[in-house]
Design an enzyme around this catalytic site. Structure first.
Site, short mmCIF file in Angstrom:
data_model
loop_
_atom_site.label_atom_id
_atom_site.label_comp_id
_atom_site.label_asym_id
_atom_site.label_seq_id
_atom_site.Cartn_x
_atom_site.Cartn_y
_atom_site.Cartn_z
N HIS A 92 52.98 15.38 72.22
CA HIS A 92 51.96 16.02 73.08
C HIS A 92 50.69 14.95 73.80
O HIS A 92 50.25 14.56 72.71
CB HIS A 92 51.17 16.83 72.47
N ALA A 140 49.96 21.33 66.20
CA ALA A 140 50.61 19.89 66.25
C ALA A 140 49.93 18.22 67.61
O ALA A 140 50.33 17.94 67.63
CB ALA A 140 52.14 20.43 66.75
N ASN A 168 52.63 26.64 71.73
CA ASN A 168 52.03 27.63 70.68
C ASN A 168 50.75 26.74 70.97
O ASN A 168 49.86 27.22 70.86
CB ASN A 168 51.93 27.76 69.55
N1 LIG Z 1 50.11 26.53 66.74
C1 LIG Z 1 51.40 24.87 66.52
O1 LIG Z 1 50.99 24.04 66.32
C2 LIG Z 1 52.73 25.49 66.15
C3 LIG Z 1 53.08 26.83 65.90
N2 LIG Z 1 54.16 27.63 65.84
C4 LIG Z 1 54.35 27.80 65.54
O2 LIG Z 1 54.50 28.65 64.08
C5 LIG Z 1 55.71 29.67 63.87
C6 LIG Z 1 56.19 29.36 62.43
O3 LIG Z 1 57.25 27.68 63.18
P1 LIG Z 1 58.20 27.50 61.44
O4 LIG Z 1 58.20 27.14 60.06
O5 LIG Z 1 58.85 26.38 62.07
O6 LIG Z 1 59.30 28.45 62.04
P2 LIG Z 1 60.66 28.68 61.31
O7 LIG Z 1 61.30 29.58 62.03
O8 LIG Z 1 60.88 27.80 60.66
O9 LIG Z 1 60.14 30.14 59.92
C7 LIG Z 1 59.64 31.23 60.75
C8 LIG Z 1 60.18 32.07 59.80
O10 LIG Z 1 58.99 33.61 59.77
C9 LIG Z 1 60.74 34.66 59.67
N3 LIG Z 1 59.95 35.29 61.18
C10 LIG Z 1 60.28 35.56 62.11
N4 LIG Z 1 59.25 36.57 62.72
C11 LIG Z 1 58.98 37.94 61.61
C12 LIG Z 1 59.25 38.87 61.00
N5 LIG Z 1 58.63 39.59 62.44
N6 LIG Z 1 58.67 39.53 59.69
C13 LIG Z 1 59.14 38.53 58.89
N7 LIG Z 1 59.26 37.45 59.41
C14 LIG Z 1 60.01 36.76 60.55
C15 LIG Z 1 61.77 33.68 60.53
O11 LIG Z 1 62.93 34.91 60.47
P3 LIG Z 1 63.68 33.72 61.77
O12 LIG Z 1 64.91 32.82 61.37
O13 LIG Z 1 65.13 34.74 61.44
O14 LIG Z 1 63.74 34.15 62.66
C16 LIG Z 1 61.68 32.41 59.88
O15 LIG Z 1 62.32 32.48 58.09
C17 LIG Z 1 56.57 29.70 64.89
O16 LIG Z 1 55.70 31.03 66.03
C18 LIG Z 1 56.69 28.46 65.40
O17 LIG Z 1 57.01 28.45 66.68
C19 LIG Z 1 55.00 25.80 64.63
C20 LIG Z 1 54.79 24.71 65.45
C21 LIG Z 1 53.19 24.45 66.13
O1 LIG Z 2 55.42 21.86 66.41
C1 LIG Z 2 54.93 21.64 67.79
O2 LIG Z 2 55.06 19.90 68.17
C2 LIG Z 2 55.08 22.20 68.71
C3 LIG Z 2 55.27 23.34 68.80
O3 LIG Z 2 56.39 24.10 68.46
C4 LIG Z 2 54.28 24.37 69.49
O4 LIG Z 2 53.39 24.04 69.79
O5 LIG Z 2 54.86 25.98 68.87
#
Ligand SMILES: NC(=O)C1=CN([C@@H]2O[C@H](COP(=O)(O)OP(=O)(O)OC[C@H]3O[C@@H](n4cnc5c(N)ncnc54)[C@H](OP(=O)(O)O)[C@@H]3O)[C@@H](O)[C@H]2O)C=CC1
Ligand SMILES: O=C([O-])CC(=O)C(=O)O
Length: 271
Positions: free
Chosen positions: A222, A124, A192
């Site tokens: 950000h 992001a 993250n």
């Molecule tokens: N690098 C970056 O810039 C960013 C990273 N992220 C990260 O990316 C990831 C995905 O984000 P997003 O799609 O928005 O999240 P969501 O919550 O929309 O989707 C994640 C899904 O994965 C499931 N899940 C979590 N842990 C496990 C596991 N161990 N095994 C199987 N399924 C699992 C969750 O279940 P449940 O609902 O039960 O938790 C949920 O259904 C998150 O960790 C988020 O913090 C997000 C935004 C920016």
């Molecule tokens: O999507 C964003 O703005 C950032 C975020 O959640 C992450 O880095 O985990």
């Protein structure tokens, strides 16, 4: 054609699957999994061309070249080492898990040993290209300032532990200031990006993070400020939150898609 398996059928997972399904990403979606099997089935029902199997990761690793993680930091611990042992490349969104130095070292070594790649998209933020270039010489300081509407911080361990009532915040309020290492543990689903910045720049202990709750905002902001031998830069992105998960910005989904598109593109732009 690249065979992809995906874990985490939430906001980012759904965007990636759709992009494979409509041909934006040149790959075959072989398998998907989510700990909520209903979410996996629901996602499957939205796909037009792809017919991935809904199977556990141990099973999908026999059929894929690349595992895409868009689930949680827990999932990185549970599944990424296994994927690398199985000679699969991996793309990781829950980069915050790498504030655990031991895990990062293990994954790096496993990737080397098994000749695998570990892709960490910019997510992001904007400016990772400049930071990467700058890190070829000395970097003096890196600061991330993240501002989100209060609901974008809901559920974070830091908010719960400190009993912060997000509904009572009625002006721009600094919620947290500390190192990137502390930030990704306190806000595992919110910054993250701080981990990706740390790994690209000067590490988790030297990278500073400030988190601000701002009820006047509708976007996730950000700002990254970097000083080094190259000079200095500041980037600022005002992200539209994903409609299905306000914590995650839409740009994070687009960044994941762009990273996967890049894998089959003969022309590689950017640093
Ligand atoms: N690098 C970056 O810039 C960013 C990273 N992220 C990260 O990316 C990831 C995905 O984000 P997003 O799609 O928005 O999240 P969501 O919550 O929309 O989707 C994640 C899904 O994965 C499931 N899940 C979590 N842990 C496990 C596991 N161990 N095994 C199987 N399924 C699992 C969750 O279940 P449940 O609902 O039960 O938790 C949920 O259904 C998150 O960790 C988020 O913090 C997000 C935004 C920016
Ligand atoms: O999507 C964003 O703005 C950032 C975020 O959640 C992450 O880095 O985990």
């Amino acid at each position: 054609m690249l065979n992809i398996g995906l874990i985490g059928c939430g906001t980012i997972g759904a965007s990636i699957c759709k992009a494979i399904d409509d041909g934006t990403i040149e790959a075959e979606l072989v398998a998907i999994y989510d700990r909520n099997l209903n979410d996996a089935d629901k996602l499957l029902s939205t796909l037009k061309r792809s017919k991935p199997q809904v199977i556990e990761v141990a099973e999908m690793l026999k059929k894929i070249d690349l595992l895409v993680e868009c689930a949680s930091q827990e999932a990185v611990y549970e599944l990424i080492p296994t994927a690398l042992h199985a000679h699969c490349d991996v793309m990781i969104m829950s980069v915050g898990a790498f504030s655990d130095e031991k895990l990062f070292k293990t994954i790096k070594e496993l990737a080397k040993e098994n000749k695998c790649k570990v892709y960490l998209p910019s997510g992001a933020i904007v400016g990772l290209d400049g930071l990467k270039s700058a890190s070829s010489d000395e970097i003096y300081s890196v600061t991330l300032t993240t501002q989100k509407p209060p609901r974008g911080l809901a559920g974070a361990p830091y908010i719960i532990r400190n009993k912060i009532d997000l509904d009572k915040i009625n002006g721009k309020t600094v919620i947290f200031e500390g190192t990137a290492s502390e930030a990704v543990k306190a806000f595992p689903a919110n910054v993250n990006v701080a981990a990706t910045i740390s790994l690209t720049g000067i590490g988790f202990e030297k990278t500073k993070v400030k988190i601000v709750a701002n009820p006047a905002l509708t976007r996730n902001i950000h700002e990254i400020s970097v000083e080094g031998a190259f000079g200095e830069f500041t980037t600022k992105v005002e992200n539209v939150p994903s409609p299905t998960n306000p914590k995650s910005s839409y740009l994070a989904s687009l960044s994941a898609i762009a990273t996967l598109k890049k894998l089959s593109d003969p022309i590689q732009t950017g640093t």
